[in-house]
Structure formats: structure tokens, C-alpha cells
Design an enzyme around this catalytic site. Structure first.
Site, PDB file in Angstrom:
ATOM      1  N   CYS A 237      35.101  77.404  74.666  1.00  0.00           N
ATOM      2  CA  CYS A 237      35.952  78.067  73.667  1.00  0.00           C
ATOM      3  C   CYS A 237      36.230  77.117  72.504  1.00  0.00           C
ATOM      4  O   CYS A 237      37.361  76.635  72.327  1.00  0.00           O
ATOM      5  CB  CYS A 237      37.228  78.543  74.319  1.00  0.00           C
ATOM      6  SG  CYS A 237      36.852  79.741  75.589  1.00  0.00           S
TER       7      CYS A 237
ATOM      8  N   PRO B 134      17.529  47.713  75.679  1.00  0.00           N
ATOM      9  CA  PRO B 134      17.171  49.095  75.341  1.00  0.00           C
ATOM     10  C   PRO B 134      17.786  50.095  76.322  1.00  0.00           C
ATOM     11  O   PRO B 134      17.836  49.840  77.520  1.00  0.00           O
ATOM     12  CB  PRO B 134      15.643  49.096  75.474  1.00  0.00           C
ATOM     13  CG  PRO B 134      15.348  48.028  76.474  1.00  0.00           C
ATOM     14  CD  PRO B 134      16.411  46.976  76.324  1.00  0.00           C
TER      15      PRO B 134
ATOM     16  N   ARG C  56      25.518  65.788  72.230  1.00  0.00           N
ATOM     17  CA  ARG C  56      24.947  65.120  71.050  1.00  0.00           C
ATOM     18  C   ARG C  56      24.748  66.041  69.837  1.00  0.00           C
ATOM     19  O   ARG C  56      25.017  65.629  68.716  1.00  0.00           O
ATOM     20  CB  ARG C  56      23.653  64.391  71.412  1.00  0.00           C
ATOM     21  CG  ARG C  56      23.869  63.278  72.440  1.00  0.00           C
ATOM     22  CD  ARG C  56      22.592  62.507  72.744  1.00  0.00           C
ATOM     23  NE  ARG C  56      22.269  61.557  71.703  1.00  0.00           N
ATOM     24  CZ  ARG C  56      21.235  61.675  70.889  1.00  0.00           C
ATOM     25  NH1 ARG C  56      20.416  62.704  70.984  1.00  0.00           N
ATOM     26  NH2 ARG C  56      21.019  60.770  69.965  1.00  0.00           N
TER      27      ARG C  56
HETATM   28  N1  LLP Z   1      23.489  47.238  73.391  1.00  0.00           N
HETATM   29  C1  LLP Z   1      24.708  47.531  72.908  1.00  0.00           C
HETATM   30  C2  LLP Z   1      25.650  46.450  72.660  1.00  0.00           C
HETATM   31  C3  LLP Z   1      25.037  48.862  72.604  1.00  0.00           C
HETATM   32  O1  LLP Z   1      26.234  49.133  72.101  1.00  0.00           O
HETATM   33  C4  LLP Z   1      24.089  49.886  72.842  1.00  0.00           C
HETATM   34  C5  LLP Z   1      24.409  51.288  72.526  1.00  0.00           C
HETATM   35  C6  LLP Z   1      22.835  49.538  73.374  1.00  0.00           C
HETATM   36  C7  LLP Z   1      22.570  48.201  73.633  1.00  0.00           C
HETATM   37  C8  LLP Z   1      21.756  50.558  73.661  1.00  0.00           C
HETATM   38  O2  LLP Z   1      21.336  51.226  72.519  1.00  0.00           O
HETATM   39  P1  LLP Z   1      20.043  52.182  72.573  1.00  0.00           P
HETATM   40  O3  LLP Z   1      18.851  51.316  72.907  1.00  0.00           O
HETATM   41  O4  LLP Z   1      20.266  53.185  73.647  1.00  0.00           O
HETATM   42  O5  LLP Z   1      19.973  52.809  71.237  1.00  0.00           O
HETATM   43  N2  LLP Z   1      25.568  57.838  72.266  1.00  0.00           N
HETATM   44  C9  LLP Z   1      24.693  57.584  71.134  1.00  0.00           C
HETATM   45  C10 LLP Z   1      24.263  56.174  71.023  1.00  0.00           C
HETATM   46  C11 LLP Z   1      25.399  55.194  71.041  1.00  0.00           C
HETATM   47  C12 LLP Z   1      24.983  53.972  71.746  1.00  0.00           C
HETATM   48  C13 LLP Z   1      26.015  52.940  71.750  1.00  0.00           C
HETATM   49  N3  LLP Z   1      25.550  51.647  72.100  1.00  0.00           N
HETATM   50  C14 LLP Z   1      23.554  58.551  71.147  1.00  0.00           C
HETATM   51  O6  LLP Z   1      23.617  59.515  71.902  1.00  0.00           O
HETATM   52  O7  LLP Z   1      22.596  58.408  70.360  1.00  0.00           O
END
Ligand code: LLP
Length: 394
Positions: A323, A256, A294
Site C-alpha cells: 500500500c 566485490p 532497488r
Molecule cells: N566495500 C565497501 C566498503 C562497500 O561499502 C561496498 C558496498 C562494497 C565493498 C561492495 O560494493 P559492490 O561491489 O557490491 O558494488 N545497495 C546498493 C549498493 C550499495 C552498496 C554499498 N556498499 C545496490 O543495490 O546497488
């Protein structure tokens, strides 16, 4: 203490609440899952050393996707044996670093990676513990731009492309993990369960054929939704997961990111200008998409609070000073009437806020403050103007 912080530091800056991070970690721990497991924080959500070290002290391992994240995790005190390396485009530099550190697992998702890891490990007299990240072709039912488990996408590898027998003959590596991660901001626990079920079935089949899969990496994705109380139903999730794992001996890895840190963080910004344009009233703040991308990237609507006492609601767009016409932090939102010089607080920005910030328009990356029960401290100083030139030669 909050007023003192606001007085002391100039905006824009990120403020994190240590107690919230600890509470979120405890929430996962207190699920008391009845099988062997470990939570590995997805470092990309917030790679600040102080946050990594705090989570290390909460007994988290790390999930990293670059040599940089690996370096920072080690620096924060996390043992190599508690680190998982993921990512669809690992470079030779990434792989060599991860191999020589002998981390818990390098999760492979390209066939060429297997050969490289095998040969490099043999040349160093090492045996590297690897995983395979599968693409289960499951739609996580989340935002299209953060879904990662569907066929046709760049993530993972489909089962039918892997020669599992050949992997058994590669003496420089040991396949001990299978992994999936189907996306972020998931609130439908059934989708996650479906992906876990797929992995368990495959691991059971492989173990019948001389493989020794001992770890199942179920990825992250536990949702924290902006402007909504909708969450994952952890009771149901736990119930169904424990049922799936009954009489199984796998060690389970969770990764997570967002869930642990999202609601611990705020972005404080000041209103620089208010302008009328056509029928819109636009607030221009000293935060922009360089500090928080985001909304522009995923069209999410971050919760915004004003810190004034006005009761009269007005409709605004909130934009930054970049800009670019996509540099909006919110559109069409009702806020108590705002004046130039007021503060705005974006909440839910502890994950993928600072970590996705950039210096676009040569804006110094923001300051970060960690606030505890009785004290606060700067955990990242603002870039100086010299920092912006650091690696450049005239
Ligand atoms: N494991 C892997 C292999 C991942 O690619 C990711 C996130 C995570 C775990 C963690 O995911 P989480 O629990 O944070 O949802 N920048 C985007 C999210 C992209 C995340 C990419 N990988 C956002 O701002 O929502």
C-alpha cells in the site's frame, strides 16, 4: 529442473545458480594478477549462509559491516584472519566483537573509533589491526544514490583530519591498512584506478614516516549494469593496476559484492491481477518492494522475462501489492502479452535483492533456492506467520 522448481515452490522466491557464482569467482581468479591479493566478498550483497560458504570454498574472504555479518561469515567457515570490517557507523557492540575475534582489519572512518579501539584493545591485552578508510573526493560516475567517494558525503575520512603521528603512539592498535571504496556499479575503470593511485601515494608517504602500511584495500564496485552489457574493461584495469603496483610490495584487498552474485539470481513471481488505470495497463505481482526494493529506491530497471509463449508485445507497468505508490518494479516496459496466473522472472537480482528485502506490510520474507548442475535445495525457508511475531510481546 527449472519447471520442477517452479512447480514445487510458491512464488515469490529467489533462485540462485551456483554455476554462475562459481564462474564469476573464476573470472576474477583467472585474471592472474601479478601481485599479492585476496578477494573478500562484500557480504551485504548476499548474506545467505549457503552463498557465503560457497564463496569460502572458492577461497574468498569476507567484507562485513555489522556484528551480524561478522557472525554469519564466521558461521559459514571464514577465518577471522580473512575478514575486513567496514562501515561509517560501527557500534561499540560491533567494535568489541570485531576486536575480540582478532579479524584482519577494522577499517576506521571516524576519529572517535580510533580511541575506542585503542582503549578497549589495551583493556583486553590485545593489539588490533586497523585500517583507515579515506575519502579521496572522487566521483565514481555512477548513480548518485550509490556513489561513496565524494567529499561532503558520509563515507571515509579526509586525510587532513588524521593525526598520523598520534596513531603511532597508540599501543592497542596497529595501522596496517589503508582503504577506499568510491561506489557501486562502476564501469569506468579509470575512476577505480584514480582511487587506487591516491591510496598508493599516501601509503608510500606514510611508510617513509615510520608507518607500516602493508595492505591496501581497494574496495569493490565492479559494475554489473541492469539491462545493459556494459562492463568494466578488466584487461585495461589489470594493465593499469599492475603498472601502478610495479616494484611495490603491498598486499591488495578487493571487496566485490555485486559482481560475484548479481547475475546468478532470479526473483520468480506470479501475476495476481491486471488492471487498466487511465492509459496504463498495470500488472500486479505477488512480489513487491518488500522483496525487491532497488527499482523503487534507485530507479533502476530490472530485466524482466515472461515465461509464456506470446509474441505480441504490450506496454505495462509492473507493481507489487504494497500500500504505497512507490511500489513499482518497472514502469513503461514492453513485455509479451501477460495473463493473470503467468510467471514473471526478474533477473540480475542475486545482489542486494533478498539482502535488502523487508517484512513491510508484514509480508513473510521469501524463500531462497540454490540450483546446482544436478540438484537444487532450499537455502532459506520462507518466514512463517509466527516468525513475523517472534520478538513481540502482547
Ligand atoms: N566495500 C565497501 C566498503 C562497500 O561499502 C561496498 C558496498 C562494497 C565493498 C561492495 O560494493 P559492490 O561491489 O557490491 O558494488 N545497495 C546498493 C549498493 C550499495 C552498496 C554499498 N556498499 C545496490 O543495490 O546497488
Amino acid at each position: 529442473m527449472f519447471e520442477k522448481i517452479l512447480d514445487e515452490f510458491s512464488t515469490p522466491f529467489y533462485l540462485y545458480h551456483e554455476e554462475t557464482i562459481i564462474a564469476k569467482s573464476k573470472l576474477l581468479k583467472n585474471l592472474n594478477l601479478n601481485f599479492s591479493h585476496k578477494f573478500h566478498f562484500a557480504v551485504k550483497a548476499n548474506p545467505n549462509l549457503a552463498i557465503l560458504n560457497l564463496l569460502h570454498r572458492q577461497d574468498f574472504g569476507a567484507e562485513v559491516v555489522s556484528a551480524g555479518e561478522l557472525f554469519k561469515s564466521l558461521k559459514a567457515g571464514i577465518e577471522p584472519s580473512q575478514i575486513i570490517f567496514d562501515g561509517p557507523g560501527k557500534t561499540e557492540f560491533d567494535l568489541k566483537y570485531a576486536i575480540t575475534q582478532q579479524i584482519k582489519s577494522i577499517n576506521v572512518e571516524n576519529l572517535e573509533e580510533l580511541n575506542f579501539i585503542n582503549e578497549y584493545s589495551l583493556s583486553k591485552g590485545l593489539k588490533t589491526s586497523i585500517g583507515l578508510r579515506l575519502n579521496p573526493n572522487i566521483d565514481a560516475d555512477t548513480l548518485e544514490k550509490i556513489t561513496t567517494g565524494k567529499s561532503g558525503g558520509k563515507f571515509g575520512i579526509s586525510e587532513d583530519q588524521i593525526n598520523f603521528d598520534k596513531i603511532l603512539e597508540m599501543n592497542g592498535l596497529q595501522l596496517s591498512t589503508l582503504s577506499v571504496h568510491i561506489g557501486s556499479q562502476i564501469v569506468d575503470h579509470q575512476k577505480l584506478i584514480q582511487s587506487y593511485e591516491y591510496l598508493i601515494l599516501l601509503a608510500d608517504q606514510l611508510n617513509k614516516k615510520n608507518h607500516s602500511i602493508i595492505n591496501l584495500d581497494f574496495g569493490g564496485g565492479f559494475g554489473v549494469i541492469d539491462n545493459s552489457d556494459e562492463t568494466l574493461d578488466f584487461d585495461q584495469w589489470k594493465k593499469e593496476l599492475e603498472k601502478l603496483l610495479k616494484n611495490k610490495k603491498y598486499h591488495i584487498i578487493f571487496e566485490p559484492g555485486r559482481f560475484i552474485v548479481a547475475d546468478s539470481g532470479e526473483l520468480l513471481t506470479k501475476v495476481l491481477y491486471i488492471k487498466k488505470s487511465g492509459n496504463r495497463t498495470i500488472i500486479i505481482t505477488d512480489a513487491s518492494f518488500s522483496e525487491y526494493i532497488r527499482p523503487a529506491l534507485y530507479d533502476i530497471k530490472p530485466p524482466i522475462q515472461t515465461l509464456n509463449n506470446s509474441n505480441e508485445l504490450k506496454s505495462y507497468d509492473v507493481a507489487g501489492g504494497i500500500c504505497e505508490s512507490t511500489d513499482y518494479l518497472a514502469k513503461n516496459i514492453n513485455l509479451p502479452e501477460v495473463k493473470v496466473g503467468d510467471y514473471l522472472k526478474f533477473t540480475n537480482v542475486g545482489a542486494y535483492g533478498s539482502s535488502m528485502s523487508s517484512t513491510y506490510n508484514s509480508r513473510p520474507r521469501p524463500l531462497e533456492v540454490l540450483m546446482g548442475k544436478n540438484e537444487y535445495r532450499v537455502i532459506r525457508s520462507r518466514d512463517t506467520l509466527e516468525d513475523l511475531c517472534k520478538n513481540e510481546i502482547m
